[in-house]
Design a protein around this motif. Structure first.
Motif, PDB file in Angstrom:
ATOM      1  N   PHE A 100       0.820  -1.207   0.000  1.00 22.12           N
ATOM      2  CA  PHE A 100       0.000   0.000   0.000  1.00 22.12           C
ATOM      3  C   PHE A 100       0.854   1.257   0.000  1.00 22.12           C
ATOM      4  N   TYR A 160      -0.105   4.717   0.955  1.00 16.75           N
ATOM      5  CA  TYR A 160      -1.223   5.478   1.499  1.00 16.75           C
ATOM      6  C   TYR A 160      -1.372   6.859   0.876  1.00 16.75           C
ATOM      7  N   HIS A 166      -5.129  -0.731  -3.480  1.00 17.64           N
ATOM      8  CA  HIS A 166      -5.412   0.699  -3.336  1.00 17.64           C
ATOM      9  C   HIS A 166      -6.879   0.979  -3.690  1.00 17.64           C
ATOM     10  N   PHE A 210      -9.340  -0.215  -0.879  1.00 22.69           N
ATOM     11  CA  PHE A 210      -9.381   0.664   0.282  1.00 22.69           C
ATOM     12  C   PHE A 210     -10.114   1.965  -0.053  1.00 22.69           C
ATOM     13  N   PHE A 216     -13.500   3.393   1.755  1.00 25.64           N
ATOM     14  CA  PHE A 216     -13.397   4.708   2.387  1.00 25.64           C
ATOM     15  C   PHE A 216     -14.506   5.624   1.872  1.00 25.64           C
ATOM     16  N   CYS A 233     -11.887   0.616   9.551  1.00 25.91           N
ATOM     17  CA  CYS A 233     -11.387   1.976   9.801  1.00 25.91           C
ATOM     18  C   CYS A 233     -12.467   3.040   9.681  1.00 25.91           C
ATOM     19  N   TYR A 267      -4.011  -3.585   9.769  1.00 22.64           N
ATOM     20  CA  TYR A 267      -4.799  -2.808   8.816  1.00 22.64           C
ATOM     21  C   TYR A 267      -5.163  -1.441   9.406  1.00 22.64           C
ATOM     22  N   TYR A 270      -2.114   0.895  10.160  1.00 20.49           N
ATOM     23  CA  TYR A 270      -1.483   1.406   8.952  1.00 20.49           C
ATOM     24  C   TYR A 270      -2.229   2.621   8.408  1.00 20.49           C
ATOM     25  N   TYR A 271      -3.563   2.514   8.367  1.00 20.96           N
ATOM     26  CA  TYR A 271      -4.338   3.576   7.733  1.00 20.96           C
ATOM     27  C   TYR A 271      -4.684   4.745   8.632  1.00 20.96           C
ATOM     28  N   SER A 272      -4.791   4.501   9.923  1.00 16.27           N
ATOM     29  CA  SER A 272      -5.157   5.596  10.828  1.00 16.27           C
ATOM     30  C   SER A 272      -3.919   6.116  11.541  1.00 16.27           C
TER      31      SER A 272
END
Length: 212
Positions: A63, A65, A88, A91, A95, A113, A165, A168-170
């Motif tokens: 990923f 981001y 990508h 996600f 989102f 998330c 997961y 990583y994203y938050s």
């Protein structure tokens, strides 16, 4: 930004977070989104639903981001989205689906998330449900007809994947109480008790934030 009431639920595997969310949604008279979110994201993005299921809440070292977020506002028909790696796209579609749902209706969204996607929504209450490992092993072993050893292995693997997961994203840490408005031990208060506590906490939030 809408004035809908949104509740996001993060959960340890086997903590009954999904059951709590379903009962809560029914009692509040609002929609519940878990796997349903994958269907919505797949439909709106034009990607195969099976792809979302295979990549659901699973991290990937590939990923990028910043690339995902830079492309967020361009839409699914942009060349940047078309050329984007599959992970990508998945996600980004989820989102986007979470934000659209929050704009359209009051609801409960589990995992994925959602609390991060809706970080700017003052009408969003974020909950994390956890339980002791022994209780979770019993629940998963019974639900999937597994030995205790296999259930424990599945729990640890799933929690590790969800944590990776989310982290990583938050900008937050999965399961850290400071990342949520409310953290509940379902081993201690049970499913019905968890539902009752969330509803009572929501009422307190509404007093401080009238538009919730």
């Amino acid at each position: 930004m809408s004035n809908n009431t949104i509740i996001t639920i993060g959960r340890q595997y086997g903590s009954a977070g999904r059951e709590i969310g379903q009962i809560l949604a029914k009692e509040l008279g609002i929609n519940y989104y878990d796997k349903e979110l994958l269907k919505k994201a797949a439909k709106e993005s034009g990607l195969c639903e099976e792809l979302f299921e295979n990549h659901d809440e699973k991290p990937s070292n590939s990923f990028l981001y910043s690339l995902v977020m830079d492309t967020y506002s361009l839409g699914y028909s942009s060349s940047a989205f078309i050329d984007m790696p599959l992970n990508h796209k998945i996600f980004l579609a989820q989102f986007d689906a979470i934000k659209k749902i929050a704009e359209q209706e009051s609801c409960i969204i589990v995992g994925r998330c959602a609390d991060y996607a809706l970080a700017d929504y003052k009408n969003c209450m974020n909950v994390f449900v956890h339980a002791n490992l022994e209780d979770r092993i019993k629940r998963i072993a019974f639900k999937h007809n597994l030995t205790d050893a296999k259930a424990k292995e599945l729990i640890l693997k799933t929690d590790k994947s969800r944590a990776s997961y989310y982290n990583y994203y938050s900008s937050k840490k999965w399961g850290d109480t400071t990342s949520y408005h409310l953290s509940l031990d379902s081993s201690l208060v049970g499913v019905e008790g968890s539902v009752k506590i969330i509803k009572e906490y929501l009422e307190f939030m509404k007093k401080d934030t009238p538009h919730i």
